[in-house]
Design an enzyme around this catalytic site. Structure first.
Site, short mmCIF file in Angstrom:
data_model
loop_
_atom_site.label_atom_id
_atom_site.label_comp_id
_atom_site.label_asym_id
_atom_site.label_seq_id
_atom_site.Cartn_x
_atom_site.Cartn_y
_atom_site.Cartn_z
N HIS A 1 0.85 -1.21 0.00
CA HIS A 1 0.00 0.00 0.00
C HIS A 1 0.87 1.24 0.00
O HIS A 1 1.04 1.90 1.04
CB HIS A 1 -0.91 -0.01 1.24
CG HIS A 1 -2.06 0.95 1.18
ND1 HIS A 1 -1.96 2.30 1.45
CD2 HIS A 1 -3.37 0.74 0.91
CE1 HIS A 1 -3.14 2.88 1.35
NE2 HIS A 1 -4.02 1.97 1.02
N GLU B 1 -7.97 2.53 12.97
CA GLU B 1 -7.64 1.49 13.95
C GLU B 1 -6.78 2.06 15.08
O GLU B 1 -7.00 1.76 16.26
CB GLU B 1 -6.92 0.32 13.26
CG GLU B 1 -6.45 -0.77 14.19
CD GLU B 1 -7.56 -1.51 14.93
OE1 GLU B 1 -8.70 -1.53 14.42
OE2 GLU B 1 -7.28 -2.06 16.00
N ILE C 1 1.89 4.75 1.60
CA ILE C 1 0.89 5.59 2.26
C ILE C 1 0.17 4.72 3.28
O ILE C 1 -0.27 3.61 2.96
CB ILE C 1 -0.11 6.17 1.22
CG1 ILE C 1 0.61 7.13 0.28
CG2 ILE C 1 -1.29 6.84 1.91
CD1 ILE C 1 -0.23 7.66 -0.85
C1 BDE Z 1 -4.49 12.37 0.24
C2 BDE Z 1 -5.30 12.67 1.32
C3 BDE Z 1 -5.60 11.67 2.23
N1 BDE Z 1 -5.13 10.45 2.07
C4 BDE Z 1 -4.33 10.14 1.04
C5 BDE Z 1 -4.02 11.09 0.09
C6 BDE Z 1 -3.15 10.73 -1.06
O1 BDE Z 1 -2.41 11.56 -1.55
N2 BDE Z 1 -3.19 9.49 -1.56
N3 BDE Z 1 -2.41 9.16 -2.60
C7 BDE Z 1 -2.41 7.95 -3.06
C8 BDE Z 1 -1.59 7.58 -4.17
C9 BDE Z 1 -1.54 6.26 -4.54
C10 BDE Z 1 -0.77 5.88 -5.60
BR1 BDE Z 1 -0.78 4.07 -6.10
C11 BDE Z 1 -0.03 6.78 -6.34
O2 BDE Z 1 0.74 6.36 -7.41
C12 BDE Z 1 -0.07 8.10 -5.97
BR2 BDE Z 1 0.91 9.39 -6.95
C13 BDE Z 1 -0.85 8.51 -4.89
O3 BDE Z 1 -0.88 9.83 -4.54
#
Ligand code: BDE
Length: 140
Positions: free
Chosen positions: A44, A58, A50
């Site tokens: 993840h 949790e 992330i």
């Molecule tokens: C933003 C606000 C709250 N939680 C997560 C975010 C966030 O930026 N998530 N980003 C996920 C993400 C997953 C993948 Br795979 C990826 O290639 C990229 Br560039 C991401 O930003």
């Protein structure tokens, strides 16, 4: 951490509180040090670590359980904190390796066995997530 382990049934890889940094009658602040070695970062996501939002929730649940157990003291012996609901969860900023995730728990309500908490996750003072969690204390 030894006291936390004595209070919670969670163990690796699901124990998500490292320390209680502050506690008073209204709530507590708990710390989860997030490192690249968390098992969930393997998937993840590959190349984009992330912390899963559900695991931030949790950590909030565990921190809330610690507060409840601490307040109840000896009354909590032989009991378990069961999570009943999560409301108004919001994820505002990603939590990544190296972050010190502070979980702020504030008691909203306690009626009998049911406890309701407002929880916030903060990194460097910025809100990363928030949720309202409700839990019940009951026999194991
Ligand atoms: C933003 C606000 C709250 N939680 C997560 C975010 C966030 O930026 N998530 N980003 C996920 C993400 C997953 C993948 Br795979 C990826 O290639 C990229 Br560039 C991401 O930003």
């Amino acid at each position: 951490i030894e006291e936390i382990i004595a209070m919670l049934p969670h163990r690796y890889p699901m124990l998500l509180v490292d320390r209680v940094v502050e506690i008073n009658e209204n709530g507590l602040v708990a710390l989860k040090n997030v490192t690249m070695n968390e098992p969930f970062f393997m998937g993840h996501f590959p190349g984009k670590p992330i912390m899963p939002g559900v695991l931030i929730i949790e950590a909030m649940a565990q921190a809330s359980a610690l507060f409840t157990i601490q307040v109840l003291g000896k009354e909590s012996k032989g009991k378990l904190v069961y999570f009943m609901s999560i409301d108004d969860a919001k994820f505002r900023k990603p939590v990544t390796p190296g972050d010190s995730l502070y979980i702020h728990v504030t008691k909203l309500q306690n009626r009998g066995a049911v406890w309701k908490f407002k929880c916030e996750g903060r990194v460097s003072g910025a809100k990363t997530a928030e949720a309202t969690v409700t839990a019940m204390i009951a026999d194991k």
